[in-house]
Design an enzyme around this catalytic site. Structure first.
Site: not given
Ligand code: C5P
Length: 411
Positions: A208, A277, A287, A303, A306, A321, A339
């Protein structure tokens, strides 16, 4: 970082003095007022006119110059300084400072000021390694001065080794630490930053737009404010911040492993990383060749770092965030609960000047106590605003207050 602060920059006479105008500009970029003091020897390498032009202030060179003393004044320099930076600091300037001499304008200001002093030695490697210079520097540290270690590399004298004046941004960071509050002293802050990269095959990946700038800014600001910081960073173009243990990872899985291990000793976790995600359900070892027609990609969830990898413990603050494009606050509040976070930094990444790959951000800080919308700020200022909130949450209730609450509860 240095908005409203006055930095007195003392330049002593080594070859690195030619870098002084760059240091002045870097300090001013951070909002500082810079008043320059040049030693006699420094004037052999850089002119007062150059420094006056870049600083926009008269440059002080002589203790006994009648005009300068009435217009600038050594006591005024000492009193108005929020911090003094000596860069470059020669062996001679260090020696004089270490024994408390005051035989020129710079050393006199150093004795008269009550501001913190940051010294950046730069000299020939053998001089720097000389036991007398080491002793003098140790003495300055003992008296509360900060020494910025020189960089290693090719020196102007032809030798290789430690002795090079560090880049201006390293010096600015040290000055920032000297003037920052120490309100996070004793805290161990774990920060995640940057994107993650999920490979499809050895050449292609899903990722991203995260640049890592926001998380790196939080890590640097926490270190400035006295915290011990560990930064777990996904692939981004930013160098390891000085003095911060930086762990480089690539995938969400690797980030989760690093965070699980390191969050055990953290008192505060700030999850600024934009973790992917989803990842490809299968990673090809070779490749994959281009085929005719459309291609379907099977993805599986990664996973949630956070939510699942941060080891929870009473008193450990967890900050997340939320990058959104619609219903920012509402979605952030839901995420705060889902979370189990203490604070969430919500931003509309589609807004002008906010989100990925820019140096500014527009965020709303959302906690169970309420929300606070901040204006457009640099990511450094946003980092400080987040840490202000964290510091406020960390203030342990005084014994008196605890006793009062207990009494109230008992009634
Ligand atoms: O669900 P979302 O991606 O919007 O959540 C954002 C928050 O969750 C951020 O603090 C990001 O660092 C954390 N996050 C994470 N692991 C993921 C997705 C998001 O720690 N797989």
């Amino acid at each position: 970082m240095l908005e409203g602060k006055t930095v007195v920059l003392g330049v002593s006479g080594g070859i690195a003095a030619y870098k002084a105008p760059e240091i002045v500009r870097a300090l001013r970029r951070e909002g500082a007022r810079v008043r320059v003091v040049l030693t006699r020897a420094a004037r052999e390498f850089v002119t007062p006119l150059a420094l006056q032009t870049v600083s926009g202030e008269p440059v002080a060179t002589d203790l006994f110059d009648l005009t300068q003393e009435s217009e600038i004044g050594h006591i005024d320099l000492a009193d108005t300084a929020d911090v003094v930076l000596i860069a470059p600091a020669t062996a001679n300037a260090i020696a004089k400072a270490a024994v408390g001499m005051a035989d020129d304008l710079l050393t006199t200001v150093l004795l008269a000021t009550r501001a913190p002093v940051v010294v950046a030695p730069a000299m020939n490697v053998h001089m720097y390694e000389n036991a007398l210079v080491r002793e003098n520097l140790a003495r300055l540290v003992k008296h509360g001065w900060t020494v910025v270690e020189p960089d290693e590399g090719a020196l102007a004298c032809g030798y290789e080794g430690p002795g090079r004046l560090p880049d201006a941004d390293v010096l600015v960071e040290a000055v920032g630490s000297a003037v920052a509050p120490d309100d996070l002293e004793g805290e161990a802050v774990l920060v995640t930053a940057g994107p993650t990269r999920e490979s499809l095959d050895p050449v292609r990946f899903l990722s991203n737009r995260s640049s890592g700038k926001m998380g790196f800014a939080v890590a640097r600001a926490a270190a400035r404010r006295g915290a011990r910081v560990v930064l777990v960073a996904g692939p981004c173009g930013l160098p390891d911040p000085r003095g911060i243990e930086t762990v480089r990872v690539e995938t969400a899985e690797e980030m989760a492993v690093a965070v699980r291990r390191r969050s055990r000793s953290a008192t505060v976790v700030v999850a600024a990383a934009a973790v992917a995600d989803y990842r490809p359900a299968k990673r090809e070892t070779q490749k994959s060749a281009k085929k005719k027609g459309a291609m379907r990609l099977a993805l599986e969830p990664t996973p949630d770092v956070v939510a699942s990898a941060v080891v929870r413990k009473p008193g450990r603050l967890v900050v997340g965030f939320a990058a959104e494009t619609t219903d920012v606050e509402e979605r952030a509040k839901a995420k705060l609960e889902r979370k189990a976070l203490d604070l969430i930094v919500a931003n509309d990444v589609s807004a002008e000047g906010a989100g990925f790959d820019v140096d500014t951000n527009v965020v709303t800080l959302v906690s169970r106590a309420g929300s606070e919308a901040l204006p457009l700020l640099s990511k450094d200022r946003v980092a400080d605003a987040i840490l202000d909130r964290i510091a406020a949450l960390r203030v342990r209730p005084s014994k008196k207050r605890v006793a009062r609450t207990k009494k109230r509860r008992a009634r």
